[in-house]
Scaffold this motif. Structure first.
Motif, PDB file in Angstrom:
ATOM      1  N   ASP B 226       0.895  -1.158   0.000  1.00  0.00           N
ATOM      2  CA  ASP B 226       0.000   0.000   0.000  1.00  0.00           C
ATOM      3  C   ASP B 226       0.927   1.200   0.000  1.00  0.00           C
ATOM      4  OD1 ASP B 226      -1.733   2.060   0.490  1.00  0.00           O
ATOM      5  OD2 ASP B 226      -2.061   1.543   2.596  1.00  0.00           O
ATOM      6  N   LEU B 227       1.090   1.818  -1.169  1.00  0.00           N
ATOM      7  CA  LEU B 227       2.028   2.938  -1.312  1.00  0.00           C
ATOM      8  C   LEU B 227       1.286   4.236  -1.040  1.00  0.00           C
ATOM      9  CD1 LEU B 227       4.704   4.234  -2.161  1.00  0.00           C
ATOM     10  CD2 LEU B 227       4.082   3.856  -4.548  1.00  0.00           C
ATOM     11  N   GLY B 228       1.218   4.599   0.228  1.00  0.00           N
ATOM     12  CA  GLY B 228       0.511   5.812   0.600  1.00  0.00           C
ATOM     13  C   GLY B 228       1.408   7.032   0.511  1.00  0.00           C
ATOM     14  N   THR B 229       0.772   8.186   0.433  1.00  0.00           N
ATOM     15  CA  THR B 229       1.534   9.436   0.397  1.00  0.00           C
ATOM     16  C   THR B 229       2.299   9.615   1.707  1.00  0.00           C
ATOM     17  OG1 THR B 229      -0.278  10.324  -0.932  1.00  0.00           O
ATOM     18  CG2 THR B 229       1.320  11.907  -0.079  1.00  0.00           C
ATOM     19  N   THR B 230       1.677   9.211   2.805  1.00  0.00           N
ATOM     20  CA  THR B 230       2.309   9.340   4.114  1.00  0.00           C
ATOM     21  C   THR B 230       2.969   8.035   4.543  1.00  0.00           C
ATOM     22  OG1 THR B 230       0.593  10.925   4.723  1.00  0.00           O
ATOM     23  CG2 THR B 230       1.887   9.963   6.529  1.00  0.00           C
ATOM     24  N   THR B 231       2.182   6.962   4.555  1.00  0.00           N
ATOM     25  CA  THR B 231       2.636   5.697   5.106  1.00  0.00           C
ATOM     26  C   THR B 231       2.638   4.620   4.021  1.00  0.00           C
ATOM     27  OG1 THR B 231       1.586   6.314   7.177  1.00  0.00           O
ATOM     28  CG2 THR B 231       2.185   4.002   6.924  1.00  0.00           C
ATOM     29  N   ASP B 260       1.681  16.229   1.177  1.00  0.00           N
ATOM     30  CA  ASP B 260       0.591  15.803   0.305  1.00  0.00           C
ATOM     31  C   ASP B 260       1.058  15.744  -1.150  1.00  0.00           C
ATOM     32  OD1 ASP B 260       0.587  18.464  -0.644  1.00  0.00           O
ATOM     33  OD2 ASP B 260      -0.658  19.035   1.064  1.00  0.00           O
ATOM     34  N   VAL B 261       0.189  15.207  -2.003  1.00  0.00           N
ATOM     35  CA  VAL B 261       0.593  14.991  -3.397  1.00  0.00           C
ATOM     36  C   VAL B 261       0.869  16.318  -4.104  1.00  0.00           C
ATOM     37  CG1 VAL B 261      -0.565  12.767  -3.585  1.00  0.00           C
ATOM     38  CG2 VAL B 261      -1.795  14.835  -4.246  1.00  0.00           C
ATOM     39  N   ILE B 262       0.098  17.353  -3.780  1.00  0.00           N
ATOM     40  CA  ILE B 262       0.279  18.617  -4.496  1.00  0.00           C
ATOM     41  C   ILE B 262       1.668  19.199  -4.220  1.00  0.00           C
ATOM     42  CG2 ILE B 262      -0.519  21.020  -4.624  1.00  0.00           C
ATOM     43  CD1 ILE B 262      -2.260  19.059  -6.158  1.00  0.00           C
ATOM     44  N   SER B 263       2.121  19.112  -2.958  1.00  0.00           N
ATOM     45  CA  SER B 263       3.442  19.689  -2.678  1.00  0.00           C
ATOM     46  C   SER B 263       4.535  18.875  -3.373  1.00  0.00           C
ATOM     47  CB  SER B 263       3.681  19.799  -1.171  1.00  0.00           C
ATOM     48  OG  SER B 263       3.483  18.562  -0.549  1.00  0.00           O
ATOM     49  N   ARG B 264       4.316  17.559  -3.540  1.00  0.00           N
ATOM     50  CA  ARG B 264       5.337  16.767  -4.248  1.00  0.00           C
ATOM     51  C   ARG B 264       5.322  17.055  -5.750  1.00  0.00           C
ATOM     52  NH1 ARG B 264       4.854  11.343  -0.621  1.00  0.00           N
ATOM     53  NH2 ARG B 264       4.682  12.525   1.315  1.00  0.00           N
ATOM     54  N   ILE B 265       4.110  17.239  -6.290  1.00  0.00           N
ATOM     55  CA  ILE B 265       4.027  17.600  -7.712  1.00  0.00           C
ATOM     56  C   ILE B 265       4.691  18.959  -7.932  1.00  0.00           C
ATOM     57  CG2 ILE B 265       2.461  18.202  -9.600  1.00  0.00           C
ATOM     58  CD1 ILE B 265       0.459  16.155  -8.421  1.00  0.00           C
ATOM     59  N   SER B 266       4.399  19.913  -6.999  1.00  0.00           N
ATOM     60  CA  SER B 266       4.999  21.247  -7.120  1.00  0.00           C
ATOM     61  C   SER B 266       6.519  21.144  -7.126  1.00  0.00           C
ATOM     62  CB  SER B 266       4.565  22.131  -5.950  1.00  0.00           C
ATOM     63  OG  SER B 266       3.173  22.227  -5.933  1.00  0.00           O
ATOM     64  N   ALA B 267       7.055  20.274  -6.280  1.00  0.00           N
ATOM     65  CA  ALA B 267       8.506  20.127  -6.206  1.00  0.00           C
ATOM     66  C   ALA B 267       9.087  19.763  -7.574  1.00  0.00           C
ATOM     67  CB  ALA B 267       8.871  19.064  -5.172  1.00  0.00           C
ATOM     68  N   GLY B 311      -1.476   2.467  -5.135  1.00  0.00           N
ATOM     69  CA  GLY B 311      -1.103   3.829  -4.756  1.00  0.00           C
ATOM     70  C   GLY B 311      -1.953   4.801  -5.534  1.00  0.00           C
ATOM     71  N   ASN B 312      -2.020   6.039  -5.060  1.00  0.00           N
ATOM     72  CA  ASN B 312      -2.781   7.017  -5.823  1.00  0.00           C
ATOM     73  C   ASN B 312      -2.018   7.364  -7.113  1.00  0.00           C
ATOM     74  OD1 ASN B 312      -0.965   9.250  -5.303  1.00  0.00           O
ATOM     75  ND2 ASN B 312      -1.833   9.338  -3.236  1.00  0.00           N
ATOM     76  N   ALA B 313      -2.662   8.136  -7.970  1.00  0.00           N
ATOM     77  CA  ALA B 313      -2.083   8.372  -9.300  1.00  0.00           C
ATOM     78  C   ALA B 313      -0.728   9.077  -9.207  1.00  0.00           C
ATOM     79  CB  ALA B 313      -3.050   9.192 -10.153  1.00  0.00           C
ATOM     80  N   THR B 314      -0.589   9.973  -8.236  1.00  0.00           N
ATOM     81  CA  THR B 314       0.682  10.687  -8.103  1.00  0.00           C
ATOM     82  C   THR B 314       1.776   9.758  -7.591  1.00  0.00           C
ATOM     83  OG1 THR B 314      -0.523  12.733  -7.645  1.00  0.00           O
ATOM     84  CG2 THR B 314       1.806  12.681  -7.044  1.00  0.00           C
ATOM     85  N   MET B 315       1.464   8.962  -6.552  1.00  0.00           N
ATOM     86  CA  MET B 315       2.466   8.031  -6.035  1.00  0.00           C
ATOM     87  C   MET B 315       2.892   7.040  -7.115  1.00  0.00           C
ATOM     88  SD  MET B 315       3.308   8.877  -3.060  1.00  0.00           S
ATOM     89  CE  MET B 315       2.947  10.568  -3.497  1.00  0.00           C
ATOM     90  N   THR B 316       1.908   6.580  -7.916  1.00  0.00           N
ATOM     91  CA  THR B 316       2.214   5.634  -8.983  1.00  0.00           C
ATOM     92  C   THR B 316       3.115   6.286 -10.022  1.00  0.00           C
ATOM     93  OG1 THR B 316       0.111   4.513  -8.599  1.00  0.00           O
ATOM     94  CG2 THR B 316       1.177   4.120 -10.720  1.00  0.00           C
ATOM     95  N   LEU B 327      -1.046  15.854 -13.559  1.00  0.00           N
ATOM     96  CA  LEU B 327      -1.988  15.431 -12.521  1.00  0.00           C
ATOM     97  C   LEU B 327      -2.324  16.585 -11.592  1.00  0.00           C
ATOM     98  CD1 LEU B 327      -0.193  12.124 -11.434  1.00  0.00           C
ATOM     99  CD2 LEU B 327      -2.232  12.277 -12.870  1.00  0.00           C
ATOM    100  N   GLY B 328      -1.403  17.545 -11.514  1.00  0.00           N
ATOM    101  CA  GLY B 328      -1.517  18.579 -10.495  1.00  0.00           C
ATOM    102  C   GLY B 328      -2.182  19.854 -10.973  1.00  0.00           C
ATOM    103  N   VAL B 329      -2.329  20.004 -12.282  1.00  0.00           N
ATOM    104  CA  VAL B 329      -2.940  21.225 -12.797  1.00  0.00           C
ATOM    105  C   VAL B 329      -4.139  20.855 -13.667  1.00  0.00           C
ATOM    106  CG1 VAL B 329      -0.767  22.524 -12.727  1.00  0.00           C
ATOM    107  CG2 VAL B 329      -1.373  21.257 -14.790  1.00  0.00           C
TER     108      VAL B 329
END
Lengths: 646, 646
Positions: B226-231, B260-267, B311-316, B327-329
């Motif tokens: 389970d590839l979570g954003t946090t855990t 969260d996913v948005i801050s990782r996408i922003s990075a 995992g969610n689409a961003t983690m994947t 995914l982020g915009v």
């Protein structure tokens, strides 16, 4: 089509594909070679050397020179117009195509003009962008390459249209089924957006191998490799037109590990590092040729999306880094008949990073992908005639078709044809005697020598010619023994002094460098050389004899013999008949088929249908293992002698 | 099943999956946690902490503790026998299974025994080698993993049987269709001969991934991630039995790039190196967990042939190294809904070199593979009831089924549930208040604190509890405003002194470290915290309200609410109802579903049929984009207030 300044024409000539200008042209009695000097309007001039009797069209086609054609060399499309410097016979198709003045000027249809003497050939620029290409032995291939490109202008996504990038693309190219791998998926979102949704999808078979910005549909290339044990030939093809762009050949860099497949297999059995090294050398050989044809053709290697490789089972295994030992020892088992699809980068080629390699399937450990390619190129499974296909070499592959059933086998011919185990033997390189004509009345021995230079040795076709001529004039008897010195003096006084001895062994001197040279310094044919050739041709003849028997056929049922391979194609048909290498049938039924493995590889690149045809051959052709046949030895002994006569 | 000494139980506990022995157990009024201490005969003892009302069977199953069962927890197979240290209600199935003496001794069927208080559970050794496994929320999965092994003893080849190595093998395993790649083809001839033709074929889906010497059929493992954003949670499964062998979890190592996913996408949008680094960190996270579960389970990583990742689409995308920017915009577009099959080695996992990764497909950029896995695990498409699935988090995913039609959406809940933007907020780690009970009569505030230690802050479930309790006792009005100090003193004199100010902002003190501590040093709930939670729950409620509307349903038509995800599962159902996070229905219809993404990943490993089911969900479930709905804002404002009452 171009031949850039980097081409090493001499190297190609040494491999027997082309002759440099001014090469010797022997008498045109159905043997030897003729030279065709092509002047290509808008292209590069080229000279090629072929056995007499080959059509001008095939001579060009084998050597990568494009001539307009849509009918595949059957005289029906009337497009393959060339102008010859001599008057050749005029066919009824020629009359319907050309005016009397044009005929007078030398215009002919290339597919009907036979090269029986040296010719200068003027080739007009291509006028058609062909939907079909002619390759192989008069095979016409409808263009449907595995490599497909589609330029699309996509609608940008919106909240009302959130289709994924991949679906957006595949919806637009829905005539193709595609799968996508990670590498392409990484590029996809970036390229789509950077190129403002105007991209070219590149698909090989069902794999989306790239998405390129803008319209790149014009750049679509493939390379066909004939991966021979000795020589490797590469042809760069424009897959949009089916036209060869450049051709190059070179020695297989694995040569230091031995000249034949058995010595290379042995090397891997004795040295654990040899497999890796042989794989590396195969890769380097292909990669250097790939770079050469791309440079020559002015093509970016990144626009080469597929290569096809026709090689025997050992060459294929070594290229893939698969242990070849089981191929070399009884019971001669292949890892698989259908090699997997691999990326060109996996075998060390620097082309498009996801270019694919299509390897020909194999019938058996000794009837490999090169022969399957050859069968494809000669249409062995599509011709209703009784035909015999012989690829002459250290390992000789034989296929027989009665127009319905196909059988195949391999015969261990040994190294004689490569010049091995022959006293004055050498490979077909500069200085090698390749044609021998003996005139008993004049007492002369006329030699055709590669490179038009001083004879240094005897290559395979020269060996066959020499023995055939000595049988013909009676200096060798049917059992393969030199006649006695007395008998020679009596019947052939002008040649008798050439019959002498080196040590205990009787020899026939072919070339004496100076009038008082020692025999050991001459180029000669020895009694043991004759025996070597007898064993080789005996093995081959046993092969086709048992195949004929299997189909209930006699020798003269054979309507066509195709001599294939870089060696077989250069054998004199007359000599081949005379020594019993091929069935005793009229000489015109013996056809030099050229580099059919390379032609098959081209067909695979140009047509997925033909590729399916190659796979189908495996189910169609029965592989006959001769080594466990009880009758093999008896038949072999029967076939050692020479039928003789002319 | 074993839990080796290397397991960091504290780390797991911090992530909310298990509690160390001795953790606080609050009052069992349908909220808080209960602790189950499992004594596994022949295995490792374990303690787990679950919301009250979960069955003993599910409590074990969620935490990788195997209990015999073939019916999937429906009370019919009578196999899931456990012994409890307290007398729980006796069902009619218990009476048919156990003698009166056994019942007296505490024996019960685990699937029918509900954990409403702390329990010690004795688990007998497994007696059956199950053909089916129970995973997810009472889902029974017939074992048919994609990973198949076949031990074969082949006949050695002979001149009369020259089948290729591959055909010889595939003829012997003809119940499987296989394709072979170059790497396996290289091994095949060597292994077959070294192992004297006695080998085990390893097939994943249709790919022959290895040929192992001898019989290795007993060693067949997979890892569900389970590839979570946090855990990130990893479960090592024995694919022969369906049994979990070891489980481990850890923080996603991408945390430094944002929670969260948005801050990782922003990075990735600001730093061209960030994508590579994030990919690397995802790989390292999975690889460390893989090594940990293998070590713990005593399993050679080379015997792990497949991993499944939910995992969610961003983690994947980040794991695969695909640019996540689209995914982020808006308009939020995925590269593909169906990630390609990749090798585990391609994403940095050190398992079998040709182990494969099965990634869950995604419905949309914000309803990803984790939710599809969750739908699979909860049987969303196979249950005739009207059910609402809510995965609460920064991005909240919602799925509604009326037993026939399935609709889904995503609601941007913001960071409140993760403790972000909350004055005293913190993640669910040691010191975090997770349960709050206010007794107005006693004037007490009872706190459940993770790690049974001094309160340091407030995690998401504590926030929900605190707000719900203050609404219940009347310190917060329906609009979310603290009542005036005067009103508080009048109605709740014993609690009124906790209502004070930090600067200009009104706050309610939850924990005061010393009697004379400054308010700023206390753990408190601020007026702005309440507003943050209101926005979060308003977004979520708007999501399910619009989905209900889409299917023409009312709130009380919902027969079951599944609270999913590592956060959602730990919410107090009563509090969730009270603040309006879920529809106002009887509390017993609110079910904590556990780590359903991880359960779905297990199902995919255990059953190719379930994997097809996951792919089918994509065609079944309609994704509703809320951000372009004109009614979204009006509805959102309507749903900001608290329904109140208990």
């Amino acid at each position: 089509m171009s031949t850039g300044p980097d081409v090493d024409l001499d190297a190609i000539a040494r491999e027997g594909l082309m002759a440099p200008p001014g090469a010797v042209t022997p008498a045109h009695d159905g043997s030897g070679r003729v030279q065709l000097s092509f002047t290509v309007v808008g292209g590069q001039d080229r000279s090629v050397r072929v056995p007499p009797g080959v059509t001008v069209f095939d001579s060009a086609s084998w050597n990568g020179i494009a001539i307009d054609s849509t009918c595949g060399g059957h005289g029906t499309c009337h497009k393959c117009k060339v102008r010859l410097d001599v008057q050749t016979p005029v066919s009824r198709h020629d009359r319907r195509t050309f005016s009397p003045t044009e005929l007078e000027q030398g215009w002919r249809l290339a597919c009907l003009a036979t090269a029986t003497r040296d010719l200068a050939v003027e080739v007009p620029p291509l006028t058609t962008r062909p939907k079909a290409a002619t390759v192989g032995v008069g095979r016409q291939v409808i263009l449907r390459p595995a490599v497909q490109k589609r330029y699309v202008e996509l609608v940008a996504p919106s909240l009302a249209d959130q289709r994924t990038d991949l679906v957006r693309l595949t919806d637009a190219i829905d005539d193709l089924e595609v799968t996508v791998d990670l590498a392409v998926l990484r590029r996809l979102p970036v390229v789509l957006r950077e190129a403002d949704w105007k991209v070219t999808a590149v698909v090989v078979d069902e794999a989306l191998v790239d998405v390129e910005p803008g319209d790149t549909t014009a750049d679509r290339y493939g390379i066909a490799f004939d991966l021979g044990t000795t020589t490797v030939v590469a042809t760069l093809l424009d897959l949009s037109t089916g036209t060869p762009v450049a051709v190059a050949s070179r020695l297989n860099k694995q040569q230091p590990f031995g000249g034949d497949v058995i010595s290379r297999i042995s090397a891997t059995m004795m040295d654990p590092d040899a497999l890796g090294r042989l794989q590396q050398l195969a890769s380097e050989t292909l990669d250097e040729l790939a770079l050469q044809v791309c440079t020559e053709g002015g093509v970016d290697p990144a626009h080469v999306y597929e290569v096809a490789v026709a090689g025997n089972a050992t060459m294929t295994s070594l290229l893939l880094g698969i242990d070849p030992e089981p191929l070399g020892v009884a019971p001669f088992v292949m890892p698989t008949a259908h090699p997997p699809v691999v990326l060109a980068s996996e075998v060390g080629l620097h082309l498009h990073p996801r270019a694919r390699v299509a390897l020909f399937p194999a019938l058996g450990a000794y009837v490999g992908g090169d022969i399957v390619a050859g069968m494809l190129a000669t249409g062995m499974d599509r011709d209703k005639r009784t035909r015999l296909f012989i690829d002459v070499g250290t390992n000789c592959e034989i296929v027989l078709s009665d127009g319905d059933t196909l059988v195949s086998t391999a015969a261990p011919a040994g190294p004689a044809f490569e010049g091995g185990a022959i006293r004055c033997g050498m490979r077909a390189a500069d200085g090698a005697i390749e044609v021998v004509r003996v005139d008993p009345a004049e007492g002369t021995v006329v030699l055709g020598v590669i490179g038009d230079t001083t004879p240094r040795g005897l290559c395979g076709s020269g060996l066959v010619d020499a023995v055939a001529e000595l049988v013909r004039v009676g200096l060798l008897d049917a059992s393969g023994r030199f006649v006695t010195a007395d008998a020679a003096k009596e019947s052939l006084p002008l040649l008798a002094d050439r019959l002498t001895q080196v040590g205990e062994e009787r020899v026939f001197v072919l070339h004496r460098p100076t009038p008082d040279a020692e025999v050991a310094d001459c180029v000669y044919l020895s009694q043991r050389d004759v025996r070597e050739l007898q064993f080789a041709k005996g093995a081959i003849a046993t092969g086709w004899a048992l195949l004929l028997e299997q189909l209930g056929l006699e020798q003269d049922d054979v309507q066509q013999v195709l001599l294939a391979g870089s060696f077989g194609s250069y054998l004199s048909p007359a000599s081949a008949i005379r020594i019993g290498l091929v069935p005793k049938i009229p000489v015109l039924r013996i056809v030099s088929a050229g580099n059919v493995a390379g032609e098959g590889a081209k067909m695979a690149l140009l047509s997925v249908r033909e590729r399916v045809g190659a796979a189908t051959l495996l189910d169609t052709v029965e592989y006959v293992e001769l080594s466990d046949r009880p009758e093999f030895n008896d038949r072999f002994v029967d076939l050692l002698s020479f039928p003789g006569g002319a």
